[in-house]
Design a protein around this motif. Structure first.
Motif, short mmCIF file in Angstrom:
data_model
loop_
_atom_site.label_atom_id
_atom_site.label_comp_id
_atom_site.label_asym_id
_atom_site.label_seq_id
_atom_site.Cartn_x
_atom_site.Cartn_y
_atom_site.Cartn_z
N LEU A 281 -20.66 50.50 6.75
CA LEU A 281 -19.40 51.24 6.82
C LEU A 281 -18.31 50.56 5.99
N VAL A 282 -18.24 50.93 4.73
CA VAL A 282 -17.26 50.33 3.82
C VAL A 282 -15.84 50.54 4.34
N GLN A 283 -15.59 51.71 4.93
CA GLN A 283 -14.25 52.02 5.44
C GLN A 283 -13.97 51.33 6.77
N GLY A 284 -15.00 50.78 7.41
CA GLY A 284 -14.83 50.08 8.68
C GLY A 284 -14.69 51.03 9.85
N LEU A 285 -14.36 50.47 10.98
CA LEU A 285 -14.18 51.24 12.21
C LEU A 285 -13.00 50.66 12.99
N ALA A 286 -12.40 51.49 13.79
CA ALA A 286 -11.36 51.01 14.71
C ALA A 286 -12.04 50.22 15.83
N ALA A 287 -11.32 49.26 16.38
CA ALA A 287 -11.89 48.40 17.42
C ALA A 287 -12.37 49.21 18.62
N HIS A 288 -11.61 50.22 19.03
CA HIS A 288 -12.03 51.01 20.19
C HIS A 288 -13.31 51.77 19.91
N HIS B 282 -7.92 45.39 8.84
CA HIS B 282 -7.09 45.98 7.79
C HIS B 282 -6.19 47.05 8.39
N SER B 283 -4.90 46.94 8.12
CA SER B 283 -3.94 47.96 8.58
C SER B 283 -4.01 49.17 7.68
N ASP B 284 -3.83 50.34 8.27
CA ASP B 284 -3.77 51.60 7.53
C ASP B 284 -2.47 51.62 6.74
N ILE B 285 -2.52 51.99 5.47
CA ILE B 285 -1.30 51.98 4.65
C ILE B 285 -0.29 53.02 5.11
N ASN B 286 -0.76 54.09 5.75
CA ASN B 286 0.14 55.15 6.21
C ASN B 286 0.61 54.95 7.65
N ASP B 287 -0.18 54.26 8.45
CA ASP B 287 0.17 54.05 9.85
C ASP B 287 -0.28 52.65 10.24
N ARG B 288 0.66 51.70 10.26
CA ARG B 288 0.32 50.30 10.49
C ARG B 288 -0.21 50.05 11.90
N ARG B 289 -0.06 51.02 12.81
CA ARG B 289 -0.63 50.87 14.15
C ARG B 289 -2.14 51.02 14.12
N LYS B 290 -2.65 51.70 13.11
CA LYS B 290 -4.09 51.88 12.97
C LYS B 290 -4.68 50.70 12.21
#
Length: 171
Positions: free
Chosen positions: A66-73, A102-110
């Motif tokens: 998964l090059v894009q990764g996954l959210a921890a949850h 890695h933080s999302d460039i559009n939403d740093r909470r993600k």
């Protein structure tokens, strides 16, 4: 050499002392438990050589392609562990240089979790080795014997009051 753990031998001795008649089936259960414990110990030793637990290995495997990764949850859900457990696993893997958040460039909470090059290399190498090792555990059985063993284990499962776990919390 007895393959049973000492605690199981002690329980069998007590059952025999009390005159229980089903010692053979008790022994068989303890043989299965001892085998499972031995496999777990061997697995832990193999992974410890790489500073990994089974839980950390599962995370590496889940992130492997998964090059894009996954959210921890999402990782917690796929690994079958709690969010608290996944946080500890991720902290250890990040500390060892196997992954990065890695933080999302559009939403740093993600935040997405991705393998580093070091993590990707280890995941690729270990997945193949670990899969081969797991497959080798029952390689002395022919196809018919493996089918029979699987069928017998399924029958034992049916006698339990609980269903097989779909995931367990491992660190």
């Amino acid at each position: 050499m007895d393959i049973l753990e000492q605690k199981h031998l002690s329980l069998l001795d007590e059952a025999k002392r009390r005159g229980q008649s089903d010692l053979g089936t008790m022994r068989l259960c303890f043989e299965v438990l001892s085998l499972a414990s031995a496999i777990d110990r061997s697995c832990a030793l193999r992974l410890a050589e790489h500073n990994l637990s089974e839980g950390k290995f599962v995370v590496l495997f889940l992130l492997r392609d998964l090059v894009q990764g996954l959210a921890a949850h999402e990782l917690a859900t796929r690994a079958g562990v709690t969010r608290a457990t996944i946080t500890g696993l991720l902290d250890g893997l990040e500390r060892d240089g196997f992954l990065a958040r890695h933080s999302d460039i559009n939403d740093r909470r993600k935040v997405s979790v991705r393998l580093t090059e070091k993590g990707q290399t280890l995941a690729d190498q270990l997945f193949d080795q670990h899969s081969q090792w797991i497959a080798s555990l029952f390689s002395s059985l022919n196809g018919q014997e493996r089918e029979l063993l699987s069928s017998l284990l399924q029958r034992v499962w049916q006698g339990l009051d609980i269903a097989p776990e779909q995931g367990s919390d491992q660190s």
